[in-house]
Motif scaffolding. Sequence first.
Motif, PDB file in Angstrom:
ATOM      1  N   ALA A 175       1.271  -1.117  -0.016  1.00 51.25           N
ATOM      2  CA  ALA A 175      -0.020   0.187  -0.009  1.00 51.25           C
ATOM      3  C   ALA A 175       0.727   0.732   0.247  1.00 51.25           C
ATOM      4  O   ALA A 175       0.492   2.179  -0.913  1.00 51.25           O
ATOM      5  N   PRO A 176       2.540   1.457   0.890  1.00 48.66           N
ATOM      6  CA  PRO A 176       2.579   2.465   1.004  1.00 48.66           C
ATOM      7  C   PRO A 176       3.266   2.803  -0.872  1.00 48.66           C
ATOM      8  O   PRO A 176       2.745   4.369  -0.775  1.00 48.66           O
ATOM      9  N   LEU A 177       3.653   1.912  -1.199  1.00 51.41           N
ATOM     10  CA  LEU A 177       4.678   2.090  -2.370  1.00 51.41           C
ATOM     11  C   LEU A 177       3.371   2.317  -3.476  1.00 51.41           C
ATOM     12  O   LEU A 177       3.837   3.181  -4.513  1.00 51.41           O
ATOM     13  N   LEU A 183       0.448   8.820  -6.600  1.00 46.76           N
ATOM     14  CA  LEU A 183       0.222  10.636  -6.604  1.00 46.76           C
ATOM     15  C   LEU A 183       1.788  11.194  -7.229  1.00 46.76           C
ATOM     16  O   LEU A 183       1.555  12.215  -7.989  1.00 46.76           O
ATOM     17  N   ASN A 184       3.080  10.340  -7.415  1.00 48.11           N
ATOM     18  CA  ASN A 184       3.939  10.403  -8.165  1.00 48.11           C
ATOM     19  C   ASN A 184       3.463  10.933  -9.494  1.00 48.11           C
ATOM     20  O   ASN A 184       3.765  11.272 -10.727  1.00 48.11           O
ATOM     21  N   ALA A 185       2.440   9.924 -10.402  1.00 49.69           N
ATOM     22  CA  ALA A 185       1.927   9.853 -11.468  1.00 49.69           C
ATOM     23  C   ALA A 185       1.391  10.548 -12.090  1.00 49.69           C
ATOM     24  O   ALA A 185       0.930  11.118 -12.839  1.00 49.69           O
ATOM     25  N   LEU A 186       0.862  11.103 -10.944  1.00 54.28           N
ATOM     26  CA  LEU A 186      -0.339  12.598 -11.516  1.00 54.28           C
ATOM     27  C   LEU A 186       0.593  14.005 -11.110  1.00 54.28           C
ATOM     28  O   LEU A 186      -0.097  15.098 -11.751  1.00 54.28           O
ATOM     29  N   ALA A 189       1.494  18.907  -9.676  1.00 54.88           N
ATOM     30  CA  ALA A 189       0.067  20.057  -9.529  1.00 54.88           C
ATOM     31  C   ALA A 189      -0.931  19.170  -8.646  1.00 54.88           C
ATOM     32  O   ALA A 189      -1.511  19.966  -8.785  1.00 54.88           O
ATOM     33  N   ARG A 190      -0.726  18.246  -9.103  1.00 53.47           N
ATOM     34  CA  ARG A 190      -2.277  17.739  -8.818  1.00 53.47           C
ATOM     35  C   ARG A 190      -2.025  16.629  -7.245  1.00 53.47           C
ATOM     36  O   ARG A 190      -2.735  15.608  -6.895  1.00 53.47           O
ATOM     37  N   GLU A 191      -0.815  16.742  -6.954  1.00 49.18           N
ATOM     38  CA  GLU A 191      -0.134  15.242  -6.347  1.00 49.18           C
ATOM     39  C   GLU A 191      -1.344  15.960  -4.468  1.00 49.18           C
ATOM     40  O   GLU A 191      -1.170  15.222  -3.799  1.00 49.18           O
ATOM     41  N   SER A 192      -0.873  17.683  -4.710  1.00 50.24           N
ATOM     42  CA  SER A 192      -1.038  17.929  -3.426  1.00 50.24           C
ATOM     43  C   SER A 192      -2.961  17.664  -2.446  1.00 50.24           C
ATOM     44  O   SER A 192      -3.997  17.086  -1.736  1.00 50.24           O
ATOM     45  N   LEU A 193      -3.538  18.171  -4.053  1.00 54.70           N
ATOM     46  CA  LEU A 193      -5.384  17.415  -3.847  1.00 54.70           C
ATOM     47  C   LEU A 193      -5.483  16.038  -3.933  1.00 54.70           C
ATOM     48  O   LEU A 193      -6.003  15.751  -2.835  1.00 54.70           O
ATOM     49  N   TRP A 194      -4.808  15.235  -4.333  1.00 51.11           N
ATOM     50  CA  TRP A 194      -5.006  14.195  -4.198  1.00 51.11           C
ATOM     51  C   TRP A 194      -4.676  13.286  -3.025  1.00 51.11           C
ATOM     52  O   TRP A 194      -4.922  12.240  -2.584  1.00 51.11           O
ATOM     53  N   SER A 195      -3.215  13.922  -2.576  1.00 51.94           N
ATOM     54  CA  SER A 195      -2.719  12.967  -1.337  1.00 51.94           C
ATOM     55  C   SER A 195      -3.808  13.315   0.027  1.00 51.94           C
ATOM     56  O   SER A 195      -4.232  12.439   0.821  1.00 51.94           O
TER      57      SER A 195
END
Length: 358
Positions: A175-177, A183-186, A189-195
């Motif tokens: 799960a962590p990986l 998140l890296n694939a996003l 720009a979108r990492e903070s939102l989907w995080s």
Amino acid sequence: MFGFDVRIARIVWTALLVAFFLFIVYALRSTLLVVVFAIFFSYLLYPLVELVERIKPARMPRTVSIGIVFVVAVLLFGMAGLLFGSTITDEAVRLSQQLPTLLDPANISARLPLPEFLKPQRAKILGFLTEQLQNGTGQALPFAQRLGMEVMHVATNLIYLILIPVLSFLLIKEAPLMRAEFLNALGTARESLWSGITEDLDGLLSKYVRALLLLSMATFVIYSLVFSALGVPYALLLSGIAGLLEFIPFVGPLSAVVVVLAVAAFSGFPHLLWVLVFILAYRMFQDYVLNPYLMSEGVEVSPLLIIVGLLAGDELAGVVGIFLSVPVLAALKIIFVRLRARARVVQSPPDRNPHVAN
């Protein structure tokens, strides 16, 4: 006149992709259902994994911690099976053997307990029950019959009992990986939102699954104690059924009440009114005290929306749809709230520095 409209083409292409995705989901619904139950089982054991991770030696791999938790879980389930499984199995076999006699219209009249004010209506009640039993329409217990068929269908696929723990082990391990790669694939720009969305969904599912487990265990323990004290026939079996049905929102507890009262009535239990009073009192305690306390931080969805979701889930996927309707609605609410907050931040004008103007 016959020009190519790019905007319409994009709309049609998007609609086709959505339709194709829904078709794939429907075609793979059995596999996806196993994955969903594996995810729920993972959230059930994940707090124990975190506990072992905090107290374990630094050199111990995470895989060993997960293995320890799964071994403990297997031992606990085995002990529960030894304590209650044989009694529940014996009661289930005995009930199945006595069911034709219990449902025989010729014997119901003498065995069915009725309060004094209903005894003058015994003939009409007996006629109604006889008609229901002879026609076989199952109108008295429609949901219980359908649930029983689905449980028997799942029980015939014993491979699920092996696949779900195996998938849960791999999900907890990876799960962590998986989350980091997603998140890296996003992109940044979108990492903070989907995080934030993934963190909210993680908290939602963990609290929801644990709340369901605690509600189910509380129902099983309290029902078994009270039913045994009152002398209700098949007390442990009926308590186990009520505990399992707690996992199905709204409809499950109602079906448990119908099953308990029906079995007790057809078995000739004389104190049916006391059983009904206890069930009503317990439902009020659970619905207004225990359930809100356990669900307050995990699932915050309007009751009206929950009822609509239950009806829609029943139409789409039956019992499984009812079971998944509440977490799906809560997850959609989380995503909607996060996207709306992000849109407000993007649309809000930047603050002007008053010192620059001077």
